[in-house]
Scaffold this active site. Structure first.
Site, PDB file in Angstrom:
ATOM      1  N   GLU A 107       0.860  -1.175   0.000  1.00 17.83           N
ATOM      2  CA  GLU A 107       0.000   0.000   0.000  1.00 17.83           C
ATOM      3  C   GLU A 107       0.895   1.223   0.000  1.00 17.83           C
ATOM      4  O   GLU A 107       1.933   1.228   0.658  1.00 17.83           O
ATOM      5  CB  GLU A 107      -0.908   0.060   1.244  1.00 17.83           C
ATOM      6  N   TYR A 119       7.617   2.038  -7.871  1.00 19.65           N
ATOM      7  CA  TYR A 119       7.013   0.702  -7.860  1.00 19.65           C
ATOM      8  C   TYR A 119       6.560   0.302  -9.264  1.00 19.65           C
ATOM      9  O   TYR A 119       6.747  -0.853  -9.677  1.00 19.65           O
ATOM     10  CB  TYR A 119       5.855   0.633  -6.878  1.00 19.65           C
TER      11      TYR A 119
END
Length: 149
Positions: A107, A119
């Protein structure tokens, strides 16, 4: 500047990791939480990036069945922008794959575009939202997954 070392975190690293944690997060983990992760949690894997005996960043994840759940990644503010976060993410992916785990999740704050871009560079894709996930300001979290191709 010396050579960057990537290695698994040990108990002696916790004081430096706590400094980073406090600099990076509005609700930092406690010393006790890190001691528990490093010494007792058989599912936890924590990696540090060390430069000239200074831990410049770290990352942690839990290995659960066939997936790795990234718990936290932090880089000292004065060392940001030099690729240390990139190296830590790569090392975490390699550590998971070494254990036969190819699916990863995490998250990230919806507003943290720098982290989300990092990411995405490694194949994580936004797959959902956790509304009001962050306690300090009720910001949403973006759920991201990296799955084996």
């Amino acid at each position: 500047m010396g050579e960057l070392t990537i290695r698994y975190m040990n108990k002696e690293d916790i004081s430096q990791v706590l400094e980073i944690e406090k600099q990076c997060f509005s609700v930092p983990w406690t010393k006790e939480a890190f001691v528990m992760e490093v010494e007792k949690n058989k599912f936890a894997r924590y990696i540090v990036a060390e430069l000239d005996e200074i831990i410049v960043g770290y990352g942690g994840m839990w290995m659960v069945i066939d997936e790795a759940h990234v718990t936290n990644i932090g880089v000292r503010p004065d060392f940001r922008g030099r690729g240390f976060g990139d190296v830590i993410v790569k090392a975490m992916i390699a550590a998971a794959e070494k254990e036969g785990i190819y699916n990863m999740t995490l998250e990230v704050r919806a507003s943290n575009r720098v982290a989300r871009n990092l990411y995405e560079k490694y194949g994580f894709k936004a797959c959902g939202i956790r509304p009001k996930y962050y306690q300090d300001n009720n910001e949403d979290a973006v759920i991201m997954w990296k799955q084996r191709n």
